[in-house]
Design a protein around this motif. Structure first.
Motif, PDB file in Angstrom:
ATOM      1  N   VAL A 295      -9.032 -12.426   4.793  1.00  0.00           N
ATOM      2  CA  VAL A 295      -9.536 -11.360   5.672  1.00  0.00           C
ATOM      3  C   VAL A 295      -8.692 -10.112   5.463  1.00  0.00           C
ATOM      4  O   VAL A 295      -7.502 -10.193   5.177  1.00  0.00           O
ATOM      5  N   SER A 296      -9.354  -8.956   5.614  1.00  0.00           N
ATOM      6  CA  SER A 296      -8.672  -7.682   5.388  1.00  0.00           C
ATOM      7  C   SER A 296      -8.972  -6.740   6.544  1.00  0.00           C
ATOM      8  O   SER A 296     -10.109  -6.636   6.991  1.00  0.00           O
ATOM      9  N   GLY A 297      -7.942  -6.055   7.048  1.00  0.00           N
ATOM     10  CA  GLY A 297      -8.118  -5.114   8.152  1.00  0.00           C
ATOM     11  C   GLY A 297      -7.121  -5.391   9.264  1.00  0.00           C
ATOM     12  O   GLY A 297      -6.094  -6.008   9.012  1.00  0.00           O
ATOM     13  N   ILE A 298      -7.461  -5.083  10.478  1.00  0.00           N
ATOM     14  CA  ILE A 298      -8.597  -4.254  10.863  1.00  0.00           C
ATOM     15  C   ILE A 298      -8.277  -2.825  10.448  1.00  0.00           C
ATOM     16  O   ILE A 298      -7.233  -2.295  10.870  1.00  0.00           O
ATOM     17  N   ASN A 299      -9.142  -2.241   9.634  1.00  0.00           N
ATOM     18  CA  ASN A 299      -8.874  -0.878   9.177  1.00  0.00           C
ATOM     19  C   ASN A 299      -9.036   0.126  10.307  1.00  0.00           C
ATOM     20  O   ASN A 299      -9.916  -0.015  11.149  1.00  0.00           O
ATOM     21  N   HIS A 300      -8.187   1.127  10.283  1.00  0.00           N
ATOM     22  CA  HIS A 300      -8.326   2.257  11.206  1.00  0.00           C
ATOM     23  C   HIS A 300      -9.216   3.294  10.538  1.00  0.00           C
ATOM     24  O   HIS A 300      -8.767   4.078   9.701  1.00  0.00           O
ATOM     25  N   GLY A 301     -10.502   3.263  10.861  1.00  0.00           N
ATOM     26  CA  GLY A 301     -11.477   4.172  10.264  1.00  0.00           C
ATOM     27  C   GLY A 301     -12.647   3.401   9.686  1.00  0.00           C
ATOM     28  O   GLY A 301     -12.499   2.246   9.256  1.00  0.00           O
ATOM     29  N   SER A 302     -13.814   4.039   9.689  1.00  0.00           N
ATOM     30  CA  SER A 302     -15.053   3.385   9.257  1.00  0.00           C
ATOM     31  C   SER A 302     -15.056   3.032   7.773  1.00  0.00           C
ATOM     32  O   SER A 302     -14.590   3.810   6.934  1.00  0.00           O
ATOM     33  N   ASN A 303     -15.582   1.861   7.454  1.00  0.00           N
ATOM     34  CA  ASN A 303     -15.884   1.519   6.070  1.00  0.00           C
ATOM     35  C   ASN A 303     -17.360   1.165   5.949  1.00  0.00           C
ATOM     36  O   ASN A 303     -17.744   0.176   5.322  1.00  0.00           O
ATOM     37  N   ALA A 304     -18.189   2.021   6.580  1.00  0.00           N
ATOM     38  CA  ALA A 304     -19.643   1.889   6.473  1.00  0.00           C
ATOM     39  C   ALA A 304     -20.140   2.900   5.438  1.00  0.00           C
ATOM     40  O   ALA A 304     -19.423   3.832   5.071  1.00  0.00           O
ATOM     41  N   GLY A 305     -21.390   2.695   4.980  1.00  0.00           N
ATOM     42  CA  GLY A 305     -21.986   3.622   4.015  1.00  0.00           C
ATOM     43  C   GLY A 305     -21.159   3.707   2.741  1.00  0.00           C
ATOM     44  O   GLY A 305     -20.617   2.705   2.257  1.00  0.00           O
ATOM     45  N   ILE A 306     -21.022   4.899   2.203  1.00  0.00           N
ATOM     46  CA  ILE A 306     -20.340   5.112   0.920  1.00  0.00           C
ATOM     47  C   ILE A 306     -18.840   4.812   1.011  1.00  0.00           C
ATOM     48  O   ILE A 306     -18.180   4.595   0.000  1.00  0.00           O
ATOM     49  N   ASN A 307     -18.301   4.778   2.235  1.00  0.00           N
ATOM     50  CA  ASN A 307     -16.868   4.471   2.412  1.00  0.00           C
ATOM     51  C   ASN A 307     -16.488   3.139   1.775  1.00  0.00           C
ATOM     52  O   ASN A 307     -15.338   2.946   1.379  1.00  0.00           O
ATOM     53  N   ILE A 308     -17.462   2.222   1.689  1.00  0.00           N
ATOM     54  CA  ILE A 308     -17.213   0.902   1.080  1.00  0.00           C
ATOM     55  C   ILE A 308     -16.587   1.067  -0.298  1.00  0.00           C
ATOM     56  O   ILE A 308     -15.683   0.331  -0.685  1.00  0.00           O
ATOM     57  N   LEU A 309     -17.080   2.081  -1.017  1.00  0.00           N
ATOM     58  CA  LEU A 309     -16.650   2.279  -2.404  1.00  0.00           C
ATOM     59  C   LEU A 309     -15.209   2.771  -2.514  1.00  0.00           C
ATOM     60  O   LEU A 309     -14.489   2.418  -3.443  1.00  0.00           O
ATOM     61  N   TYR A 310     -14.785   3.585  -1.573  1.00  0.00           N
ATOM     62  CA  TYR A 310     -13.434   4.170  -1.621  1.00  0.00           C
ATOM     63  C   TYR A 310     -12.401   3.277  -0.957  1.00  0.00           C
ATOM     64  O   TYR A 310     -11.197   3.439  -1.158  1.00  0.00           O
TER      65      TYR A 310
ATOM     66  N   TRP B 256     -26.774  -7.581  11.633  1.00  0.00           N
ATOM     67  CA  TRP B 256     -26.795  -7.605  10.169  1.00  0.00           C
ATOM     68  C   TRP B 256     -27.387  -6.277   9.696  1.00  0.00           C
ATOM     69  O   TRP B 256     -28.380  -5.797  10.268  1.00  0.00           O
ATOM     70  N   ALA B 257     -26.796  -5.676   8.698  1.00  0.00           N
ATOM     71  CA  ALA B 257     -27.221  -4.331   8.287  1.00  0.00           C
ATOM     72  C   ALA B 257     -26.969  -4.135   6.802  1.00  0.00           C
ATOM     73  O   ALA B 257     -26.122  -4.786   6.202  1.00  0.00           O
ATOM     74  N   ARG B 258     -27.741  -3.191   6.213  1.00  0.00           N
ATOM     75  CA  ARG B 258     -27.463  -2.832   4.820  1.00  0.00           C
ATOM     76  C   ARG B 258     -26.584  -1.583   4.797  1.00  0.00           C
ATOM     77  O   ARG B 258     -26.471  -0.887   5.806  1.00  0.00           O
ATOM     78  N   GLN B 259     -25.994  -1.331   3.654  1.00  0.00           N
ATOM     79  CA  GLN B 259     -25.146  -0.149   3.472  1.00  0.00           C
ATOM     80  C   GLN B 259     -26.007   1.105   3.531  1.00  0.00           C
ATOM     81  O   GLN B 259     -26.989   1.215   2.792  1.00  0.00           O
ATOM     82  N   ALA B 260     -25.658   2.046   4.396  1.00  0.00           N
ATOM     83  CA  ALA B 260     -26.441   3.291   4.515  1.00  0.00           C
ATOM     84  C   ALA B 260     -26.253   4.174   3.289  1.00  0.00           C
ATOM     85  O   ALA B 260     -25.161   4.233   2.722  1.00  0.00           O
ATOM     86  N   LYS B 261     -27.349   4.832   2.890  1.00  0.00           N
ATOM     87  CA  LYS B 261     -27.244   5.816   1.805  1.00  0.00           C
ATOM     88  C   LYS B 261     -26.508   7.039   2.352  1.00  0.00           C
ATOM     89  O   LYS B 261     -26.958   7.665   3.314  1.00  0.00           O
ATOM     90  N   SER B 262     -25.398   7.349   1.738  1.00  0.00           N
ATOM     91  CA  SER B 262     -24.563   8.435   2.253  1.00  0.00           C
ATOM     92  C   SER B 262     -23.630   8.914   1.154  1.00  0.00           C
ATOM     93  O   SER B 262     -23.540   8.293   0.093  1.00  0.00           O
ATOM     94  N   ARG B 263     -22.957  10.020   1.401  1.00  0.00           N
ATOM     95  CA  ARG B 263     -21.997  10.552   0.429  1.00  0.00           C
ATOM     96  C   ARG B 263     -21.063  11.524   1.138  1.00  0.00           C
ATOM     97  O   ARG B 263     -21.257  11.841   2.303  1.00  0.00           O
ATOM     98  N   TYR B 264     -20.071  11.975   0.408  1.00  0.00           N
ATOM     99  CA  TYR B 264     -19.207  13.029   0.931  1.00  0.00           C
ATOM    100  C   TYR B 264     -19.543  14.346   0.261  1.00  0.00           C
ATOM    101  O   TYR B 264     -19.762  14.402  -0.947  1.00  0.00           O
TER     102      TYR B 264
ATOM    103  N   TRP C  19      -6.052  20.634  -0.478  1.00  0.00           N
ATOM    104  CA  TRP C  19      -6.261  19.531   0.453  1.00  0.00           C
ATOM    105  C   TRP C  19      -7.742  19.161   0.452  1.00  0.00           C
ATOM    106  O   TRP C  19      -8.595  20.016   0.674  1.00  0.00           O
ATOM    107  N   MET C  20      -8.041  17.877   0.219  1.00  0.00           N
ATOM    108  CA  MET C  20      -9.429  17.444   0.293  1.00  0.00           C
ATOM    109  C   MET C  20      -9.829  17.330   1.763  1.00  0.00           C
ATOM    110  O   MET C  20      -9.100  16.759   2.567  1.00  0.00           O
ATOM    111  N   ALA C  21     -10.972  17.891   2.099  1.00  0.00           N
ATOM    112  CA  ALA C  21     -11.451  17.830   3.487  1.00  0.00           C
ATOM    113  C   ALA C  21     -12.949  17.566   3.467  1.00  0.00           C
ATOM    114  O   ALA C  21     -13.749  18.342   3.984  1.00  0.00           O
ATOM    115  N   GLY C  22     -13.336  16.451   2.829  1.00  0.00           N
ATOM    116  CA  GLY C  22     -14.752  16.126   2.649  1.00  0.00           C
ATOM    117  C   GLY C  22     -15.459  15.842   3.960  1.00  0.00           C
ATOM    118  O   GLY C  22     -14.853  15.331   4.899  1.00  0.00           O
ATOM    119  N   LYS C  23     -16.729  16.198   3.985  1.00  0.00           N
ATOM    120  CA  LYS C  23     -17.547  15.900   5.173  1.00  0.00           C
ATOM    121  C   LYS C  23     -18.545  14.796   4.840  1.00  0.00           C
ATOM    122  O   LYS C  23     -19.253  14.861   3.830  1.00  0.00           O
TER     123      LYS C  23
END
Ligand code: MN
Length: 254
Positions: free
Chosen positions: A97-112, A182-190, A207-211
């Protein structure tokens, strides 16, 4: 020689051994079995599935809360799980098990995410593996709902196992748990925005400040579940092949 029938649960993360999140997850994991912690000795968020190949890794023993055995590694989350598997654990884990992360890992965050990559590495090594994240970034976030979700999902996986090649990715809002969807990964990006500044030596730095940008409004995604106040649970896979497109392209010869 003692035999130990309690499951061994390996706990890692990407926020490092001093985060409240890893403590919260260790507490839940300990309800189900013996816990060993192998985690980065410092903040390693957003390193994705990076591994360390050109410098040596060191693992320093520590005790979390004077109760749980841990190794603090000067590497990435994926390094930690590889090293745990190959060198550090007393026996093969029944669950990673990994976490609990402080911050969302939904959508494209999964990749980073380093948090998700620690779990994915567990899957690659053949262990049932789950990533847990709280959508609130704050170190003081109320993780009790995420802990409740972790309790339910860990119980489910220990009882039923997981398909080979699949990692579970759970995200939960801060505060009490409303339920798990249960959910699928949302289509999203920064959409990247860099703030340019000048240092005291007159050199430019940025400084990176992606939205975060959601590219869909359909139901059934992790972001959708989270927006409705639920925890989201997504089975993810590391086989990145687009199998349908491969079938279509395979008819083309070069
Ligand atoms: Mn993190």
């Amino acid at each position: 020689m003692s035999t130990n029938s309690r499951p061994l649960i390996l706990v890692s993360n990407d926020d490092g051994i001093f985060s409240n999140g890893i403590k919260a997850l260790v507490e839940v994991a300990a309800e189900f079995g013996e816990v060993e912690i192998v985690a980065p000795d410092r903040q390693q968020s957003a390193v994705g599935h990076a591994i360390t190949v050109s410098t040596p890794l060191r693992a320093q023993s520590f005790k979390l809360d004077n109760r749980f055995n841990g190794k603090a590694v000067n590497g990435t989350p994926a390094d930690c799980v590889k090293l745990a598997h190959n060198q550090l654990l007393s026996r093969k884990p029944d669950l990673v098990v990994s976490g609990i992360n402080h911050g969302s890992n939904a959508g494209i965050n999964i990749l980073y995410s380093g948090t998700v990559s620690a779990a994915t590495e567990g899957t690659i090594l053949g262990y049932p593996s789950i990533a847990f994240s709280c959508t609130e970034f704050s170190e003081d976030a109320d993780l009790t709902g995420c802990q409740d979700a972790a309790r339910k999902v860990i119980r489910f996986v220990l009882e039923h196992g997981l398909e080979k090649g699949v990692t579970l990715n759970l995200n939960a809002p801060a505060g009490p748990l409303k339920g798990i969807k249960w959910a699928r990964q949302a289509k999203s990006r920064y959409v990247e925005e860099f703030e340019g500044r000048v240092d005291p030596h007159n050199r430019d730095y940025y400084w990176m400040a992606g939205k975060f940008e959601l590219l869909e409004k359909d139901g059934g995604s992790d972001i959708d579940a989270l927006e409705k106040g639920y925890a989201s649970l997504t089975p993810i896979q590391y086989d990145l092949t687009d199998h349908e497109l491969l079938k279509k392209y395979s008819k083309t010869e070069f």
